[in-house]
Scaffold this motif. Structure first.
Motif, PDB file in Angstrom:
ATOM      1  N   ASN A 199      -5.494  58.608  89.183  1.00 19.71           N
ATOM      2  CA  ASN A 199      -5.071  59.523  88.253  1.00 19.71           C
ATOM      3  C   ASN A 199      -3.891  59.029  87.502  1.00 19.71           C
ATOM      4  OD1 ASN A 199      -7.346  61.032  88.747  1.00 19.71           O
ATOM      5  ND2 ASN A 199      -6.214  62.555  90.281  1.00 19.71           N
ATOM      6  N   GLY A 200      -2.913  58.242  88.097  1.00 19.89           N
ATOM      7  CA  GLY A 200      -1.861  57.893  87.303  1.00 19.89           C
ATOM      8  C   GLY A 200      -2.122  56.879  86.112  1.00 19.89           C
ATOM      9  N   TYR A 201      -2.937  56.290  85.933  1.00 24.22           N
ATOM     10  CA  TYR A 201      -3.620  55.269  85.115  1.00 24.22           C
ATOM     11  C   TYR A 201      -4.023  56.088  83.544  1.00 24.22           C
ATOM     12  CZ  TYR A 201      -2.330  51.792  88.159  1.00 24.22           C
ATOM     13  OH  TYR A 201      -1.786  51.021  89.243  1.00 24.22           O
ATOM     14  N   PRO A 202      -3.860  55.528  82.462  1.00 25.26           N
ATOM     15  CA  PRO A 202      -4.287  56.012  81.407  1.00 25.26           C
ATOM     16  C   PRO A 202      -5.640  55.800  81.205  1.00 25.26           C
ATOM     17  CG  PRO A 202      -2.700  54.233  80.950  1.00 25.26           C
ATOM     18  CD  PRO A 202      -2.993  54.274  82.345  1.00 25.26           C
ATOM     19  N   ASP A 203      -6.406  56.968  80.630  1.00 27.43           N
ATOM     20  CA  ASP A 203      -8.040  57.306  80.135  1.00 27.43           C
ATOM     21  C   ASP A 203      -8.501  56.716  81.774  1.00 27.43           C
ATOM     22  OD1 ASP A 203     -10.097  57.910  78.967  1.00 27.43           O
ATOM     23  OD2 ASP A 203     -10.147  56.158  77.609  1.00 27.43           O
ATOM     24  N   PRO A 204      -8.149  57.184  82.904  1.00 23.87           N
ATOM     25  CA  PRO A 204      -8.596  56.691  84.097  1.00 23.87           C
ATOM     26  C   PRO A 204     -10.329  56.912  84.451  1.00 23.87           C
ATOM     27  CG  PRO A 204      -7.514  58.686  84.763  1.00 23.87           C
ATOM     28  CD  PRO A 204      -7.454  58.382  83.132  1.00 23.87           C
ATOM     29  N   THR A 205     -10.676  57.942  83.863  1.00 24.15           N
ATOM     30  CA  THR A 205     -12.288  58.388  84.028  1.00 24.15           C
ATOM     31  C   THR A 205     -13.274  57.556  83.069  1.00 24.15           C
ATOM     32  OG1 THR A 205     -12.178  60.109  82.215  1.00 24.15           O
ATOM     33  CG2 THR A 205     -11.761  60.911  84.627  1.00 24.15           C
ATOM     34  N   ALA A 206     -12.606  56.622  82.191  1.00 22.44           N
ATOM     35  CA  ALA A 206     -13.347  55.621  81.200  1.00 22.44           C
ATOM     36  C   ALA A 206     -13.420  54.405  81.874  1.00 22.44           C
ATOM     37  CB  ALA A 206     -12.807  55.712  79.760  1.00 22.44           C
ATOM     38  N   HIS A 207     -12.546  54.304  83.056  1.00 19.97           N
ATOM     39  CA  HIS A 207     -12.605  52.986  83.464  1.00 19.97           C
ATOM     40  C   HIS A 207     -12.694  52.643  84.913  1.00 19.97           C
ATOM     41  CE1 HIS A 207     -10.773  50.774  79.892  1.00 19.97           C
ATOM     42  NE2 HIS A 207     -10.204  51.936  79.838  1.00 19.97           N
ATOM     43  N   PHE A 208     -12.645  53.725  85.887  1.00 17.74           N
ATOM     44  CA  PHE A 208     -12.868  53.851  87.174  1.00 17.74           C
ATOM     45  C   PHE A 208     -14.256  54.622  87.603  1.00 17.74           C
ATOM     46  CE2 PHE A 208      -7.842  54.199  87.379  1.00 17.74           C
ATOM     47  CZ  PHE A 208      -7.854  52.885  87.363  1.00 17.74           C
ATOM     48  N   VAL A 209     -14.916  53.864  88.507  1.00 15.38           N
ATOM     49  CA  VAL A 209     -16.182  54.390  88.927  1.00 15.38           C
ATOM     50  C   VAL A 209     -15.906  54.634  90.729  1.00 15.38           C
ATOM     51  CG1 VAL A 209     -18.626  54.125  89.490  1.00 15.38           C
ATOM     52  CG2 VAL A 209     -17.584  53.366  87.435  1.00 15.38           C
ATOM     53  N   TRP A 210     -15.965  55.590  91.104  1.00 14.25           N
ATOM     54  CA  TRP A 210     -15.947  55.862  92.546  1.00 14.25           C
ATOM     55  C   TRP A 210     -17.253  55.563  93.307  1.00 14.25           C
ATOM     56  CZ3 TRP A 210     -12.102  57.679  95.351  1.00 14.25           C
ATOM     57  CH2 TRP A 210     -12.307  57.999  96.878  1.00 14.25           C
ATOM     58  N   LYS A 211     -17.055  54.337  94.327  1.00 10.86           N
ATOM     59  CA  LYS A 211     -18.227  53.968  94.868  1.00 10.86           C
ATOM     60  C   LYS A 211     -18.191  54.296  96.496  1.00 10.86           C
ATOM     61  CE  LYS A 211     -19.623  49.454  96.739  1.00 10.86           C
ATOM     62  NZ  LYS A 211     -19.175  48.025  97.254  1.00 10.86           N
ATOM     63  N   GLN A 212     -19.312  54.652  96.893  1.00 13.30           N
ATOM     64  CA  GLN A 212     -19.315  54.903  98.331  1.00 13.30           C
ATOM     65  C   GLN A 212     -20.888  54.755  98.723  1.00 13.30           C
ATOM     66  OE1 GLN A 212     -18.221  59.076  98.071  1.00 13.30           O
ATOM     67  NE2 GLN A 212     -20.161  59.462  99.132  1.00 13.30           N
ATOM     68  N   TRP A 213     -21.025  55.028 100.008  1.00 17.01           N
ATOM     69  CA  TRP A 213     -22.258  55.104 100.618  1.00 17.01           C
ATOM     70  C   TRP A 213     -22.612  56.472 100.177  1.00 17.01           C
ATOM     71  CZ3 TRP A 213     -23.322  58.050 105.547  1.00 17.01           C
ATOM     72  CH2 TRP A 213     -24.798  57.733 105.943  1.00 17.01           C
ATOM     73  N   ALA A 214     -24.227  56.412 100.138  1.00 15.84           N
ATOM     74  CA  ALA A 214     -24.754  57.572  99.536  1.00 15.84           C
ATOM     75  C   ALA A 214     -24.949  58.700 100.289  1.00 15.84           C
ATOM     76  CB  ALA A 214     -26.107  57.295  98.891  1.00 15.84           C
ATOM     77  N   GLY A 215     -24.745  58.522 101.671  1.00 13.16           N
ATOM     78  CA  GLY A 215     -24.700  59.656 102.763  1.00 13.16           C
ATOM     79  C   GLY A 215     -23.409  60.265 102.889  1.00 13.16           C
TER      80      GLY A 215
END
Length: 504
Positions: A199-215
């Motif tokens: 959240n501390g980076y500019p325009d983060p939702t345009a550049h970061f994808v949250w990756k995880q195991w689907a379960g």
């Protein structure tokens, strides 16, 4: 607050991970919001010493800005898995930089948290696989971790420089504003701390994808913060695709999954990303099944636009992009041994072994010659065993002599008694059809044999050019693909060396 300051401030908020830890899968299944805050609690550690500068200078990033929408507009789109670990030291600044300089729009970053609350880029919970030390990252401070060096010379070759383990903020400071970054919390306990950094980076939702195991359940908090999420499926989750797919923006499948499982996930209508893609044939299979993105470990080879090389690069001591053992599923033990001084590669795995010369494939002309020299340095195998080349293959699916597979083509072999033989083999066959042979001088340990394969029209000519010289030719045009492999065609020893591979 500037981007660097935000990252440092968030990093300073991380605390000790020395509290009792849950088994990762148990934690992921629980997914309780109360647990998400326990791993990196607020303390005020002294700032750790800076990571030493990487031991090799990486090229400057390519001058192109990428957002998630830009990535999705590319078909297929590519994500550098661990920074493209077939080519560079995985999860290092060096790897991320080189992948981006090559044109990658996205990189994938695995994150672990140290005992003093520093988020670092490292895939495993311990340092055993990648360093000479066996430390659990959650139990050591960043100061301790910063003294280690990643070492994947067993995979990349002896000339690969050792690299430090980077802090997450160092990577994000370099690339978060201009590229897409898939971020995964490998410990599964750092959700809020990781989101604080993002959240501390500019325009983060345009550049970061949250990756995880689907379960797991942490994606809910990431989505609340406005992030798009990628949930990847493992074998135990395919019965729950209809339930889980709506929870994510992107879905993930492993490359070894069946066509039916992959089609099941694609049918959800969400963009699907396959991991980890090493071979061009893997990419083409995934594209055919409707997969949109390739999380790839072999970026230069998969995205190559230049002509294939005409000579091997064994003298460099680094495995060339596209030169790969027949499987990546067995880890580093299947990688042949590169020796830059004599410019050789030795196939000495205990199993039947083959080595794709992808850097020199496909051969793009109808008439060509492949020259290769081979040697049994210490002892020759018994006369029933042999080594040589497979050629004429349509793609880079694995071809192992005496082992059934999907790939069809020719193989030329030489036995210790000097018999040189050419076989044609169809897909799924174990044995090939003998097309021709010639008896040459027996092979002595430590002597180099030179084999030439000449393909012209419907004629294949095989030559042994050391010693007195022998040759034969056959008329057969069944296979005319441009991929070829080096082959050790027996179980056990001795190992066989190859050098001076030339296509002309």
């Amino acid at each position: 607050m500037t981007r660097a300051t935000a990252g440092e401030a968030a990093g300073a908020r991380f605390g000790s991970a020395a509290s009792a830890r849950l088994d990762r899968r148990t934690f992921l299944l629980l997914g309780g919001s109360a647990l998400l805050l326990t791993a990196c609690q607020s303390v005020s550690p002294q700032p750790p010493p800076p990571v030493p500068v990487k031991t090799t200078a990486a090229p400057a990033p390519a001058l192109h800005d990428w957002t998630i929408d830009d990535l999705l507009a590319t078909q297929p789109f590519y994500v550098a898995h661990r920074g493209s670990g077939d080519n560079w030291m995985e999860h290092t600044i060096d790897a991320y930089s080189r992948a981006i300089a090559l044109g990658a729009g996205a990189i994938e970053v695995s994150v672990n948290c140290t005992a003093d609350g520093v988020l670092v880029c490292h895939h495993d919970a311990t340092t055993k696989r990648m360093t000479v030390s066996d430390l659990t990252i959650a139990d050591v401070t960043y100061a301790e971790l910063s003294q280690l060096r990643n070492d994947s010379r067993a995979w990349l070759g002896p000339a690969a420089a050792l690299q430090p383990i980077p802090r997450l903020t160092d990577v994000l400071d370099a690339f978060a504003a201009t590229h897409v970054i898939f971020i995964e919390d490998k410990q599964g306990t750092n959700t809020q701390a990781l989101l604080d950094v993002m959240n501390g980076y500019p325009d983060p939702t345009a550049h970061f994808v949250w990756k995880q195991w689907a379960g797991a359940k942490q994606h809910a908090l990431a989505a609340q913060n406005g992030y798009r999420t990628w949930g990847y499926f493992t074998e135990d989750l395919y019965a729950r695709v209809d339930e889980l797919a709506p929870e994510f923006d992107f879905l993930g499948v492993f490359h070894t999954e069946s066509d039916a499982h992959i089609a099941q996930v694609v049918a959800s209508g969400k963009p699907v990303i396959a991991w980890e893609i090493h071979f061009r044939s893997m990419r083409e299979r995934m594209k055919g099944l409707g997969v949109a993105g390739m999380m790839c470990s072999n970026l230069p080879y998969l995205t190559a636009v230049s002509a294939a090389a005409r000579t091997d690069s064994f003298a460099s001591g680094l495995r060339a992009p596209g030169d790969l053992p027949w499987t990546t599923e067995q880890g580093w033990s299947v990688q042949p041994v590169l020796d830059p001084a004599p410019a050789t590669v030795e196939l000495n795995h205990r199993d039947i072994q083959s080595y794709l010369m992808g850097s020199m494939s496909p051969i793009a002309v109808d008439a060509y010659r492949i020259t290769a020299e081979l040697c049994w340095p210490d002892a020759v195998p018994d006369p029933t065993q042999h080594a040589g080349l497979a050629f004429g293959l349509a793609d880079d699916r694995a071809y192992r002599v005496r082992v059934a597979g999907e790939s069809a083509g020719y193989h030329v072999v030489i036995r210790a008694n000097g018999s040189v033989e050419l076989f044609r083999r169809s897909a799924q066959a174990v044995d090939g059809t003998l097309l021709g042979q010639v008896q040459t001088a027996p092979v002595a340990p430590g002597t180099w044999v030179r084999l030439d394969v000449e393909v012209n029209g419907n004629v294949i000519r095989i030559l042994r050019l050391d010693g007195d010289g022998w040759s034969f030719e056959v008329k057969d045009s069944t296979y005319r693909g441009g991929y070829f492999w080096l082959c050790k065609n027996y179980v056990g020893g001795p190992g066989v060396q190859f050098r001076s591979i030339v296509v002309s």
